[in-house]
Every structure is written in structure tokens, then in C-alpha cells.
Design an enzyme around this catalytic site. Structure first.
Site, short mmCIF file in Angstrom:
data_model
loop_
_atom_site.label_atom_id
_atom_site.label_comp_id
_atom_site.label_asym_id
_atom_site.label_seq_id
_atom_site.Cartn_x
_atom_site.Cartn_y
_atom_site.Cartn_z
N SER A 31 4.18 6.45 -4.64
CA SER A 31 4.14 5.30 -3.73
C SER A 31 3.66 4.05 -4.46
O SER A 31 4.22 2.97 -4.31
CB SER A 31 3.19 5.59 -2.56
OG SER A 31 3.70 6.61 -1.75
N ARG A 35 5.82 0.46 -5.63
CA ARG A 35 5.29 -0.84 -5.18
C ARG A 35 4.92 -1.72 -6.36
O ARG A 35 5.14 -2.94 -6.34
CB ARG A 35 4.09 -0.60 -4.25
CG ARG A 35 4.52 -0.08 -2.87
CD ARG A 35 3.33 0.52 -2.13
NE ARG A 35 3.63 0.90 -0.75
CZ ARG A 35 4.29 2.01 -0.37
NH1 ARG A 35 4.77 2.86 -1.29
NH2 ARG A 35 4.50 2.27 0.92
N GLY A 103 14.11 7.59 -0.56
CA GLY A 103 13.99 6.81 0.67
C GLY A 103 13.04 5.65 0.49
O GLY A 103 13.28 4.53 0.98
N SER A 176 5.57 5.32 10.06
CA SER A 176 6.23 5.29 8.75
C SER A 176 5.74 4.13 7.90
O SER A 176 5.92 2.95 8.25
CB SER A 176 7.75 5.17 8.95
OG SER A 176 8.36 4.81 7.72
N ASP A 328 3.97 14.61 3.23
CA ASP A 328 4.78 15.24 2.19
C ASP A 328 4.24 16.61 1.77
O ASP A 328 4.84 17.29 0.93
CB ASP A 328 4.84 14.33 0.96
CG ASP A 328 5.62 13.05 1.24
OD1 ASP A 328 6.50 13.06 2.13
OD2 ASP A 328 5.35 12.03 0.58
C1 S3P Z 1 6.12 6.83 1.47
C2 S3P Z 1 6.02 7.04 2.82
C3 S3P Z 1 6.34 8.32 3.47
C4 S3P Z 1 6.44 9.47 2.47
C5 S3P Z 1 7.19 9.09 1.24
C6 S3P Z 1 6.51 7.92 0.54
C7 S3P Z 1 5.78 5.51 0.92
O1 S3P Z 1 7.59 8.17 4.14
O2 S3P Z 1 7.06 10.59 3.06
O3 S3P Z 1 7.25 10.17 0.33
O4 S3P Z 1 5.60 5.38 -0.31
O5 S3P Z 1 5.69 4.55 1.72
P1 S3P Z 1 7.69 7.58 5.64
O6 S3P Z 1 7.25 6.18 5.62
O7 S3P Z 1 9.14 7.72 5.99
O8 S3P Z 1 6.82 8.47 6.46
#
Ligand code: S3P
Length: 447
Positions: A31, A35, A103, A176, A328
Site C-alpha cells: 500500500s 502511494r 486493484g 474501502s 487481506d
Molecule cells: C488497499 C486496500 C484494500 C486491500 C488492498 C490494498 C490499499 O482494498 O485489500 O490489498 O492499498 O488501499 P479495498 O480498498 O478494496 O478494501
């Protein structure tokens, strides 16, 4: 999949191991790595990043930032440098941006691009192309961003950034951090104040890191949740960042040591942001011998070393309120639960249905294949403990965390476990196999 990923599936087996021992480090937090690259791309000046996770998901983000005009490169010293172009400086990429399996990469980048007048097409692999993008296109459209998407608001999609964006107040309909972050990033190049209301707290790396970059961001805790407000069209200042180890990657050796008799390991330099430590709390509640040593602050985040010893776990109920802080980690928690005494019940799992795979279904199928009894509903799962028989083949559905979880299971089950494809482990934890085998695990290519 990227060009260096092997074309054919790579099945792996994991067999019963003796005690796991050693001091290890896992790669940088995913994460924070995404960023760091993205915020560096729109800051003024050169951002340096030490400890960046060099795995496919993050490399795809680095390539996307470079294609948008903010050169992101790795120096021979292993330090990444991003040449920021300012909050309004991104330009249309010449080619579609390929986010692979990620994602987080695509959803945050959509927010980053949404309020700059550029046109970009976003694509991903077969797993990412099945995941819902409406959760991001709906709020971003309110700024004036236009989208053309594949059927059902999915990838591939083309984004046209708003020329004259208007600020938005948006209440998150799902817990989220990706959606929260996409809206806040769109607010950075929008005049006035953009507010996200978050009824349930989710990981707050965007808020913390943006503050470090000098953004005008404020968080207020109110009765209906956190109100996060960003004042747009102020430049960010380049930063020197250090990314600590990823607690979501540490989860695999942590559970491996808990379930494998005689084990005693230390996982150094793990990020312990309270919005990410739900698994540690849960495993300790289950009787896990986990102690946090050498607690310190590093780069605005709490960090520590995790000392983990084999423990007889007991089943508990994991409340829905804890889900965002360990979203996760349910696949590997389910593996831990199969070795506990009694039943473990996990609630609030709805979001697992829309991860890299339908993780609730994939976990249950993997547990059944290895002789574990479960019960489930749309958003809950119960796992019967007592130990896994093993001997089954797990279908990983292009999901790195399903693959790693069931390789952990094989270390303590009566017979070996097999995963049908380990290639996607490279999206988050490229040296997983080497690191586990270095502690005494027995992971090897399937015959
Ligand atoms: C993440 C948020 C989570 C997580 C993903 C990383 C992030 O997803 O499952 O592995 O870095 O913001 P969601 O925001 O869809 O819950």
C-alpha cells in the site's frame, strides 16, 4: 501478467517441515509503495524511496507514472527516484496503462488522473478485468471526469480527466481505502474542499503520507465516522521515504511459525499501523505466542519486530468490525483456524468476494480439498479446527494470497499440499519460496 512472467502455470508443493527458525525480513509494504510512487509523481522535485516493494503490482504503478510524465526509476543503489511534475502536471500516456493484477494500482491512479485534462486507457489481467470499477467511476464522475468502460463498469476503461473539476463530498458506501484514496487524490487538483466521509475506518496511509508531502488535509472524527477533507490545488513537496515491511506479507511466515511445531522466528521491521494489525490481534486472541519487539516510529508509521513461536491456537469469533484492518489476511487466518482447537467464525467478509479472486469461495474450496470442514454464507465463514489432512490441489484463480496461504498449510498438514499455479506470488512477494525454504520450509516445484 508482465513480459517476464512465465507463460505456463507453475504448480508448487509444500510438505511437512521441521521447526522453522531464523530472523527474516519481508518486502516493503505494498500500500505504501504504490502511494509513494504516485504522490512522488505529482509533487514538486525528486522523491526518493528506500525499501520500495519491487513486485509486479508496484512495478506496474512505476511504469504508469513514467508513462504519465513523472519518471520513476531504480538507481543502482536500490533507491527509487521519482521526478514529480506537480499536481496539475500529468499528461496523456502514449499507450494504455497496464496495471496487471492490481486493484490498488488502477483505482488510485484513476483518482490521480481524474481532475487533470488528460485521456488514458487502463487495462489489467483477467483477474483485474473481472473486478468492479463502478465504486471508483461513480464518485469520480461527480468531479466531472468521464469514463468509457467495458460492460458492468469493468476494465478496460478510458478516462477523460475533468478540465474544470468541482469539489465533491462523498460518503463511502463500502469500507474501502482504495475508494477513499481515489476521491482524495482527485481532490488534490480540484479547487476548494473535497471531503470523504468514512463510516468504518480503513487503512489511512493516504492521509498520513499526503500530510508528509505537505497536502492541506484534515481528519475529523465525528458520530457518523471520519471526515477527511482535502483543500485542492496546493503543490506537494518531494519527500525522502522509507517503506517498512508489509504486515500482509509477514502474515504468511507468522502463521507458518504458529502452526509448525518447534518454530521460533523473528520477522524484522514490520509496519504496525493500527489500521493494518487486525490479524496480529486475532492470532494473539487465539492463543498465538507473538511478541512485538523494538517498537519504534519510522517515516510516520509505527514499526516493530515480530517474535513468533509455535502455539496451540483455539477457535474464536472474529467480529465484522475488525475486517477492514485485516481484509487481506482472511485466507491465511483460515489456514491457522484449521489447526486450532474448536471452531473459528469470521464475520463481515463481503469484500472478500471482489478481491483478486472470490476469496471466500477460493479459501473454502482449498480447505475442502485438504480435508477441512467449513460452513459459510454470503459474508461469513466457519472453519473447524483439529488439523488439516492435506493431500489436495488448490486452485489459486490468479490470486497470490490463495497460493501463499495453502503453501503455508502444507508445512503442518499430514500430507503435502499443492497449488496449481504459483506465478502470481510475484505480484506481492517475489522471493516467498526462497525465504520460506531458508527458514526450513519444504516448498518445491510439483513433479
Ligand atoms: C488497499 C486496500 C484494500 C486491500 C488492498 C490494498 C490499499 O482494498 O485489500 O490489498 O492499498 O488501499 P479495498 O480498498 O478494496 O478494501
Amino acid at each position: 501478467m508482465t513480459s517476464h512472467t512465465p507463460a505456463d502455470p507453475l504448480p508448487l508443493t509444500s510438505s511437512r517441515a521441521g521447526a522453522l527458525n531464523g530472523r527474516i525480513r519481508v518486502p516493503g509494504d505494498k500500500s505504501m509503495s504504490h502511494r509513494a510512487l504516485m504522490f512522488g509523481a505529482i509533487a514538486i522535485g525528486e522523491t526518493t524511496i528506500r525499501g520500495l516493494l519491487e513486485a509486479e503490482d508496484v512495478i506496474n504503478t512505476a511504469k504508469a507514472m513514467t508513462a504519465l510524465g513523472a519518471d520513476a526509476t531504480r538507481g543502482p543503489d536500490g533507491v527509487w527516484r521519482v521526478q514529480g511534475v506537480g499536481v496539475a502536471g500529468l499528461r496523456s500516456p502514449a499507450q494504455p496503462l497496464d496495471f496487471g493484477n492490481s486493484g490498488t494500482g488502477v483505482r488510485l491512479a484513476m483518482g490521480l488522473m481524474a481532475t487533470t485534462p488528460l485521456t488514458a486507457t487502463c487495462v489489467g489481467d483477467a483477474s483485474l478485468s473481472k473486478r468492479p470499477m463502478g465504486r471508483v467511476t461513480v464518485p469520480l464522475s461527480q468531479f466531472g471526469t468521464q469514463f468509457e468502460t467495458a460492460e458492468g463498469n469493468r476494465l478496460p476503461l478510458t478516462l477523460k480527466g475533468a478540465r474544470n473539476p468541482v469539489p465533491v463530498t462523498y460518503t463511502l458506501p463500502v469500507a474501502s481505502a482504495q475508494v477513499k484514496s481515489a476521491v482524495l487524490l482527485a481532490g488534490l487538483n480540484t479547487p476548494g474542499k473535497t471531503t470523504v466521509i468514512e463510516p468504518t475506518p480503513t487503512r489511512d496511509h493516504t492521509e498520513r503520507m499526503l500530510k508528509g508531502f505537505g497536502a492541506k488535509i484534515a481528519v475529523e472524527k465525528k458520530a457518523d465516522g471520519n471526515h477527511i477533507t482535502i483543500e485542492g490545488q496546493h503543490e506537494l513537496k518531494a519527500q525522502d521515504l522509507d517503506v517498512p515491511g508489509d504486515p500482509s506479507s509477514a502474515a504468511f511466515p507468522m502463521v507458518a511459525a504458529l502452526i509448525t511445531p518447534g518454530s521460533d522466528i523473528v520477522i524484522e521491521n514490520i509496519m504496525l499501523n493500527p489500521t493494518r494489525t487486525g490479524l496480529i490481534d486475532t492470532l494473539v486472541e487465539m492463543g498465538g505466542n507473538i511478541t512485538i519487539e523494538n517498537r519504534r516510529l519510522a517515516g510516520g508509521e509505527e514499526v516493530g519486530d515480530l517474535h513468533v513461536k509455535h502455539s496451540q491456537l483455539k477457535g474464536i469469533t472474529v467480529p465484522a468490525a475488525r475486517a477492514p484492518s485485516m481484509i487481506d489476511e482472511y485466507p491465511v487466518l483460515s489456514v491457522a483456524a484449521s489447526f486450532a482447537n474448536g471452531v473459528t467464525r469470521m464475520e463481515g467478509l463481503e469484500e472478500l468476494r471482489v478481491k483478486e479472486s472470490d476469496r471466500l469461495a477460493a479459501v473454502e474450496a482449498g480447505l475442502h480439498a485438504n480435508g477441512v470442514t467449513t460452513r459459510s454464507g454470503h459474508d461469513w465463514l466457519e472453519v473447524d479446527g483439529g488439523g488439516a489432512r492435506g493431500g489436495g490441489t488448490v486452485v489459486t484463480h490468479m490470486d497470490h494470497r490463495i497460493a501463499m496461504s495453502f503453501l503455508v498449510m502444507g508445512l503442518a498438514s499430514a500430507e503435502a499440499t499443492k497449488v496449481d499455479d504459483s506465478r502470481f506470488i510475484a505480484t506481492s512477494f517475489p522471493d516467498f519460496t526462497g525465504l520460506m525454504n531458508g527458514m526450513g520450509a519444504r516448498l518445491k516445484p510439483a513433479a
